[in-house]
Design a protein around this motif. Structure first.
Motif, short mmCIF file in Angstrom:
data_model
loop_
_atom_site.label_atom_id
_atom_site.label_comp_id
_atom_site.label_asym_id
_atom_site.label_seq_id
_atom_site.Cartn_x
_atom_site.Cartn_y
_atom_site.Cartn_z
N VAL A 63 0.86 -1.19 0.00
CA VAL A 63 0.00 0.00 0.00
C VAL A 63 0.89 1.24 0.00
CG1 VAL A 63 -1.78 1.28 1.24
CG2 VAL A 63 -1.80 -1.23 1.29
N ARG A 64 0.68 2.13 -0.98
CA ARG A 64 1.48 3.35 -1.03
C ARG A 64 1.00 4.33 0.04
NH1 ARG A 64 1.07 5.47 -6.99
NH2 ARG A 64 -1.11 5.30 -6.39
N PRO A 65 1.93 5.13 0.60
CA PRO A 65 1.55 6.06 1.68
C PRO A 65 0.37 6.96 1.31
CG PRO A 65 3.92 6.05 1.38
CD PRO A 65 3.36 5.19 0.29
N GLU A 66 0.32 7.41 0.04
CA GLU A 66 -0.75 8.35 -0.36
C GLU A 66 -2.12 7.67 -0.44
OE1 GLU A 66 1.98 7.47 -2.15
OE2 GLU A 66 1.66 7.75 -4.31
N ASP A 67 -2.15 6.34 -0.45
CA ASP A 67 -3.43 5.62 -0.50
C ASP A 67 -3.80 5.01 0.86
OD1 ASP A 67 -3.50 5.99 -3.29
OD2 ASP A 67 -2.27 4.19 -3.60
N LEU A 68 -2.94 5.23 1.86
CA LEU A 68 -3.08 4.46 3.11
C LEU A 68 -4.40 4.71 3.84
CD1 LEU A 68 -1.94 2.52 5.22
CD2 LEU A 68 -0.75 4.44 6.28
N LEU A 69 -4.85 5.98 3.93
CA LEU A 69 -6.01 6.29 4.77
C LEU A 69 -7.25 5.48 4.38
CD1 LEU A 69 -7.10 7.96 7.11
CD2 LEU A 69 -7.53 9.83 5.51
N GLU A 70 -7.67 5.61 3.12
CA GLU A 70 -8.90 4.90 2.71
C GLU A 70 -8.65 3.40 2.60
OE1 GLU A 70 -7.34 7.23 1.04
OE2 GLU A 70 -7.16 6.81 -1.09
#
Ligand SMILES: [Zn+2]
Length: 388
Positions: A63-70
């Motif tokens: 999982v890339r950091p920019e996609d982590l939240l959702e």
């Protein structure tokens, strides 16, 4: 000592092996990339991603950091998906790759199904739709929330970015966030930046996040999924509509409190007691609940509150919804503790651990905080009822 360690390690290893995620099964009918290197990379990445779902979401290397939240919220839904308590099997629901559609040169839409077989009939636990983006020698995975809401509008209210399809009721939204701010102030909760998605219902919440179906939510109309990563909260709200109507202060209190005190340690009768005190219940205000409680006490002058506490007595039996004696007593106690020692002391009582059969952990914490013991509980509750 060494023997104990060895046994412990063996048990740990055994349970770890048992709970290990199995590679996805791929039915022959599934269309896969013709390029075998690409196909193998995609399958290896899917399996790598799923194998890491048991560890903390922010440690999943797929999982890339920019996609982590959702994606973190989606990962919470995938965790332990193969296990069935009913069938006492941690790998009852097998994972299937049911679809891998190439959207463009680097992006695939991947669909997964989790199905168990009992008495020859299939039982579906869940279906997921996940985006897979190729970068370097592997694919990274993300929830399609952002892609699914690309045409949505957004608006900043305080530290919260509201995302909505067409319109929201601004006045109601402001009232709601005022209530949230009031609760957070009492809870000393940090003012965390929040991405808030206004959905019509739970079905829409799940679809947006990439959960096409999950049997756990069967028949459930309203609910909210949320997560927090890197000091940003994501709330995908399906509890109330984008018009911010039908908001229940009781449920809002629970939601805000659970951001501060984990549900893994919270004592439910105290949790409910504070919700009565600060948010009422079933549309009744705390004062209305208190009036009913005092009426019950007046009609039962011989009531033993220790007994009624432990049996969680419904003191409003003729009404449509129950009101419980243990919750009302905790509302009175929380009020007293907050007045005498401040709210952190209430948090201490809330954190005494999950409800036990005879509430031993609760009574120990209560005595430590207030000096009220099991032996003096009944008389102290009578005093509180008379003083309120
Ligand atoms: Zn409640």
């Amino acid at each position: 000592m060494k023997k104990t360690t060895a046994i412990f390690l063996t048990l740990l290893f055994a349970s770890a092996t048992f709970a290990q995620t199995q590679p996805v099964l791929i039915p022959q009918s599934v269309y896969l990339p013709k390029d075998s290197a690409l196909k193998n990379t995609l399958i290896a990445s899917v399996n790598g991603f799923l194998a890491q779902t048991q560890q903390p979401n922010n440690q999943n290397t797929y999982v890339r950091p920019e996609d982590l939240l959702e994606t973190s919220v989606l990962l919470d839904e995938i965790k332990d998906i193969s296990g069935s308590r009913k069938f006492n099997d941690t790998n009852f629901y097998k994972g299937y790759l049911t679809n891998a559609v190439k959207l463009n040169d680097s992006t695939f839409l991947v669909q997964l199904a989790y199905i168990g077989i009992t008495d020859g009939a299939p039982l579906v636990r869940a279906n997921f739709t996940i985006l897979a983006k190729k970068k370097g020698d592997k694919f990274y995975f993300n929830s399609p929330l952002k892609e699914n809401t690309r045409g949505w509008k957004s608006e900043l209210v305080g530290a919260t970015t509201l995302h909505y399809k067409t319109s929201i009721n601004n006045a109601n939204a402001k009232d709601y966030f005022k209530m949230v701010a009031k609760y957070d102030e009492k809870l000393k909760a940090p003012n965390t930046p929040t991405e808030f998605y206004c959905c019509d219902n739970l079905h829409e919440v799940l679809q947006l996040l990439g959960v096409d179906y999950k049997s756990d939510y069967n028949g459930s109309v309203h609910n909210t999924l949320s997560g927090k990563e890197n000091n940003t909260c994501l709330i995908v709200n399906g509890t109330f509509t984008p018009d911010f109507t039908d908001i229940d202060p009781h449920d809002t209190w629970h939601a805000r409190l659970h951001n501060v005190v984990s549900t893994s340690i919270i004592n439910r009768p105290v949790d409910e007691g504070t919700a009565y005190l600060y948010g009422g219940s079933w549309g009744l205000t705390w004062q209305q609940i208190l009036d009913k409680f005092k009426a019950y006490a007046a009609a039962n002058p011989k009531a033993d509150w220790l007994v009624l506490y432990n049996e969680s007595k419904n003191f409003d039996e003729k009404a449509k919804f129950p009101l419980n004696a243990d919750f009302a007593i905790n509302a009175l106690l929380a009020k007293k503790i907050e007045q005498e020692k401040g709210f952190p002391a209430v948090i201490e009582l809330l954190s005494c651990g999950k409800k036990q059969k005879n509430n031993e952990n609760y009574f120990a914490a209560l005595e430590h905080l207030t000096g009220i013991s099991k032996a003096t509980f009944n008389s102290n509750v009578w005093d509180l009822i008379k003083a309120n």
